[in-house]
Design an enzyme around this catalytic site. Structure first.
Site, mmCIF file in Angstrom:
data_model
loop_
_atom_site.group_PDB
_atom_site.id
_atom_site.type_symbol
_atom_site.label_atom_id
_atom_site.label_comp_id
_atom_site.label_asym_id
_atom_site.label_seq_id
_atom_site.Cartn_x
_atom_site.Cartn_y
_atom_site.Cartn_z
ATOM 1 N N TYR A 147 0.844 -1.205 0.000
ATOM 2 C CA TYR A 147 0.000 0.000 0.000
ATOM 3 C C TYR A 147 0.878 1.253 0.000
ATOM 4 C CZ TYR A 147 -3.781 3.162 1.541
ATOM 5 O OH TYR A 147 -4.714 4.171 1.652
ATOM 6 N N TYR A 161 3.394 13.401 -14.439
ATOM 7 C CA TYR A 161 2.416 13.913 -15.420
ATOM 8 C C TYR A 161 2.253 15.431 -15.296
ATOM 9 C CZ TYR A 161 0.761 9.758 -17.816
ATOM 10 O OH TYR A 161 0.675 8.671 -18.630
#
Ligand code: UDP
Length: 311
Positions: A147, A161
């Site tokens: 996780y 991005y």
């Protein structure tokens, strides 16, 4: 024309509250979920609303959404320690491949992207309380690594991005949250203690209960996330309640508020269980003018009322 938001994990605990908040803010919502840990019961009251649509889809596969999308909120992921122990590969995939697909869609649509990250990126922290500029103390190969590292990767992918493709991005680091619709049996301390108290079972405190957490009521959390979405902040922002308590004190509080006859029993502390956790929310206070409003007693009472209807 109404703005359109895609909420991945929209049938989850946080996702469903987020869908409600967006609809109430005059935004049309597409909730996407593969229902692995999410549930249709969380959103059944929204089905039939003209500003709500549900799509069953696994976001680790290519995501196709026709028409405009203004906001993408990537909330899909198993999120309790028990869930990611049971679903390690899915947890890694949704944080990595799922974040990649969701960012790809954001780039394609020119949408603003918000990633649900977590206080787990700080691991078992050596800095207390945790500020956003702390890089964390995470065991990559421990049971929580699937996780923690997936979310750390998701943050890195989001900044990639942002920097390379100019996608407009937001990163929220969510600390322990609770409230109505939280799964009764997801293994977390709060639903475990409340369910155990309401059914007269032993309250299972792990370790000696001296580890701390800071619990935020879901309405406060969603309010903070919405403010972050609408802000210009592209650096990570902690959202959580800084009111810290030991797990033992917390168990005693649940016993007092529910008036149960249950008593505490002690079980082994899971591996890599963080010893302390408290958000430093200076950034959220300063930039978003946000801080939590619901105190734990009130939040617990609301949550207990909801749990009573489901037990
Ligand atoms: N915990 C506990 N009893 C339980 C479940 C959890 O004492 O039945 C402890 C757990 O070991 C941790 C804290 O409560 O120290 C919070 O655990 P949770 O699973 O809610 O989430 P975490 O904050 O560890 O991600």
């Amino acid at each position: 024309m109404k703005k359109v938001a895609l909420v991945t994990g929209g049938a989850g605990f946080l996702g469903s509250h987020l869908c409600e908040k967006l609809i109430a803010s005059d935004i049309s919502v597409i909730a996407m979920d593969n229902l692995l840990t999410g549930s249709m019961t969380n959103i059944e009251h929204l089905i039939g609303n003209e500003n709500f649509k549900f799509v069953k889809h696994d976001v680790t596969e290519f995501i196709h959404v026709p028409g405009r999308v203004d906001y993408i909120l990537h909330f899909a992921s198993p999120a309790s320690p028990i869930d990611y122990l049971k679903l390690p590969i899915q947890t890694l995939k949704v944080g990595s491949l799922g974040t990649h697909k969701a960012l790809g869609l954001a780039k394609e649509k020119g949408a603003r992207f918000l990633i649900a990250s977590t206080s787990e990126v700080y691991g078992d922290p050596e800095i207390h309380p945790q500020k956003e500029d702390y890089w964390g103390n995470v065991n990559p190969v421990g049971p929580r690594g699937v996780y923690d590292e997936a979310k750390r990767f998701a943050e890195a992918m989001t900044m990639g991005y942002h920097r390379f493709h100019n996608v407009d991005t937001r990163i929220v680091r969510i600390f322990n949250t609770y409230g109505p619709r939280m799964r009764l049996n997801d293994g977390r301390a709060l639903p475990a203690f409340v369910s155990q108290a309401l059914s007269g079972e032993d309250i299972t405190v792990f370790g000696d209960g001296s580890q701390t957490r800071s619990f935020c009521y879901v309405d406060d959390l969603i309010d903070g996330i919405y403010k972050l979405l609408m802000s210009n902040e592209t650096e990570p922002v902690n959202i959580g309640n800084p009111n810290e308590i030991t797990i033992k004190q917390f168990a005693e509080e649940v016993i007092r508020i529910t008036g149960t006859t249950s008593t505490i029993i002690y079980k082994d502390l899971p591996q890599d269980d963080p010893k302390v956790r408290q958000p430093d929310i200076t950034r959220a206070r300063t930039i978003l003018n946000w801080e939590p409003k619901v105190d734990r007693e009130e939040g617990l009472n609301r949550t207990i009322d909801n749990f009573k209807t489901r037990i």
